[in-house]
Design a protein around this motif. Structure first.
Motif, short mmCIF file in Angstrom:
data_model
loop_
_atom_site.label_atom_id
_atom_site.label_comp_id
_atom_site.label_asym_id
_atom_site.label_seq_id
_atom_site.Cartn_x
_atom_site.Cartn_y
_atom_site.Cartn_z
N LEU A 66 -22.81 -12.09 2.13
CA LEU A 66 -21.42 -12.07 1.69
C LEU A 66 -20.95 -13.47 1.37
O LEU A 66 -21.45 -14.45 1.93
CB LEU A 66 -20.53 -11.48 2.78
CG LEU A 66 -20.75 -10.02 3.13
CD1 LEU A 66 -19.84 -9.62 4.28
CD2 LEU A 66 -20.49 -9.14 1.94
N PHE A 67 -19.97 -13.56 0.49
CA PHE A 67 -19.40 -14.84 0.09
C PHE A 67 -17.91 -14.83 0.43
O PHE A 67 -17.26 -13.79 0.36
CB PHE A 67 -19.59 -15.06 -1.41
CG PHE A 67 -21.03 -15.05 -1.82
CD1 PHE A 67 -21.82 -16.16 -1.65
CD2 PHE A 67 -21.59 -13.90 -2.37
CE1 PHE A 67 -23.16 -16.14 -2.01
CE2 PHE A 67 -22.92 -13.87 -2.74
CZ PHE A 67 -23.72 -15.00 -2.56
N ALA A 68 -17.37 -15.99 0.78
CA ALA A 68 -15.94 -16.09 1.09
C ALA A 68 -15.12 -15.58 -0.09
O ALA A 68 -15.41 -15.90 -1.24
CB ALA A 68 -15.58 -17.54 1.41
N GLY A 69 -14.14 -14.74 0.20
CA GLY A 69 -13.30 -14.17 -0.83
C GLY A 69 -13.75 -12.80 -1.31
O GLY A 69 -13.06 -12.15 -2.08
N GLN A 70 -14.92 -12.35 -0.85
CA GLN A 70 -15.43 -11.04 -1.27
C GLN A 70 -14.63 -9.93 -0.59
O GLN A 70 -14.24 -10.04 0.57
CB GLN A 70 -16.91 -10.93 -0.91
CG GLN A 70 -17.56 -9.69 -1.46
CD GLN A 70 -19.07 -9.74 -1.32
OE1 GLN A 70 -19.65 -10.76 -0.95
NE2 GLN A 70 -19.72 -8.64 -1.64
N ASN A 71 -14.37 -8.85 -1.31
CA ASN A 71 -13.60 -7.74 -0.77
C ASN A 71 -14.47 -6.83 0.09
O ASN A 71 -15.63 -6.58 -0.22
CB ASN A 71 -12.98 -6.92 -1.90
CG ASN A 71 -11.90 -7.68 -2.61
OD1 ASN A 71 -11.20 -8.49 -2.02
ND2 ASN A 71 -11.75 -7.42 -3.90
N VAL B 205 -3.06 -0.28 8.12
CA VAL B 205 -2.46 0.82 7.37
C VAL B 205 -3.60 1.69 6.85
O VAL B 205 -4.45 1.21 6.10
CB VAL B 205 -1.61 0.29 6.19
CG1 VAL B 205 -1.03 1.44 5.39
CG2 VAL B 205 -0.54 -0.65 6.68
N LYS B 206 -3.63 2.95 7.26
CA LYS B 206 -4.74 3.83 6.92
C LYS B 206 -4.95 3.98 5.41
O LYS B 206 -6.07 4.10 4.95
CB LYS B 206 -4.52 5.20 7.55
CG LYS B 206 -5.74 6.04 7.65
CD LYS B 206 -5.48 7.28 8.49
CE LYS B 206 -6.79 7.89 8.91
NZ LYS B 206 -6.61 9.02 9.81
N GLY B 207 -3.90 3.96 4.63
CA GLY B 207 -4.00 4.10 3.19
C GLY B 207 -4.44 2.83 2.47
O GLY B 207 -4.65 2.83 1.26
N SER B 208 -4.57 1.73 3.20
CA SER B 208 -4.97 0.45 2.62
C SER B 208 -6.09 -0.18 3.46
O SER B 208 -5.84 -1.10 4.24
CB SER B 208 -3.75 -0.48 2.56
OG SER B 208 -4.11 -1.72 2.03
N PRO B 209 -7.34 0.29 3.28
CA PRO B 209 -8.44 -0.17 4.13
C PRO B 209 -9.15 -1.43 3.62
O PRO B 209 -10.21 -1.78 4.13
CB PRO B 209 -9.40 1.02 4.11
CG PRO B 209 -9.22 1.58 2.74
CD PRO B 209 -7.75 1.40 2.43
N TYR B 210 -8.59 -2.12 2.62
CA TYR B 210 -9.31 -3.24 2.02
C TYR B 210 -8.90 -4.58 2.64
O TYR B 210 -7.74 -4.80 2.96
CB TYR B 210 -9.08 -3.25 0.51
CG TYR B 210 -9.61 -1.99 -0.12
CD1 TYR B 210 -10.97 -1.82 -0.33
CD2 TYR B 210 -8.75 -0.96 -0.45
CE1 TYR B 210 -11.47 -0.66 -0.87
CE2 TYR B 210 -9.24 0.22 -0.99
CZ TYR B 210 -10.60 0.36 -1.20
OH TYR B 210 -11.08 1.52 -1.72
N MET B 211 -9.88 -5.45 2.80
CA MET B 211 -9.67 -6.79 3.37
C MET B 211 -10.57 -7.78 2.65
O MET B 211 -11.45 -7.38 1.90
CB MET B 211 -9.92 -6.79 4.87
CG MET B 211 -11.23 -6.22 5.31
SD MET B 211 -11.44 -6.14 7.11
CE MET B 211 -10.17 -5.03 7.60
N THR B 212 -10.35 -9.06 2.91
CA THR B 212 -11.12 -10.12 2.27
C THR B 212 -11.97 -10.85 3.30
O THR B 212 -11.47 -11.27 4.34
CB THR B 212 -10.17 -11.13 1.60
OG1 THR B 212 -9.30 -10.43 0.72
CG2 THR B 212 -10.94 -12.17 0.81
#
Length: 61
Positions: free
Chosen positions: A8-13, A25-32
């Motif tokens: 993985l690289f810094a900034g990858q989703n 938030v269950k509807g928003s599972p994305y992080m960086t």
């Protein structure tokens, strides 16, 4: 079957598939992705909050 290490690289989703945590938030599972915390955990940014998540529950998008 051995676990294959993912580069993985810094900034990858990442998409989080694990149990919720305070502020999740269950509807928003994305992080960086920020960095590796240790051999089994990632340090990630979720909506402006730094969280530590297990590698098994965060997959690269």
């Amino acid at each position: 079957m051995p676990y294959k290490e993912i580069k993985l690289f810094a900034g990858q989703n990442l998409r989080y598939l694990g149990k919720g945590f305070p502020g999740f938030v269950k509807g928003s599972p994305y992080m960086t992705f920020i960095d590796h915390h240790n051999s089994t955990q990632y340090l990630a940014n979720y909506n402006g909050i730094q969280v530590i998540v297990n590698k098994r529950f965060a997959i690269p998008v």
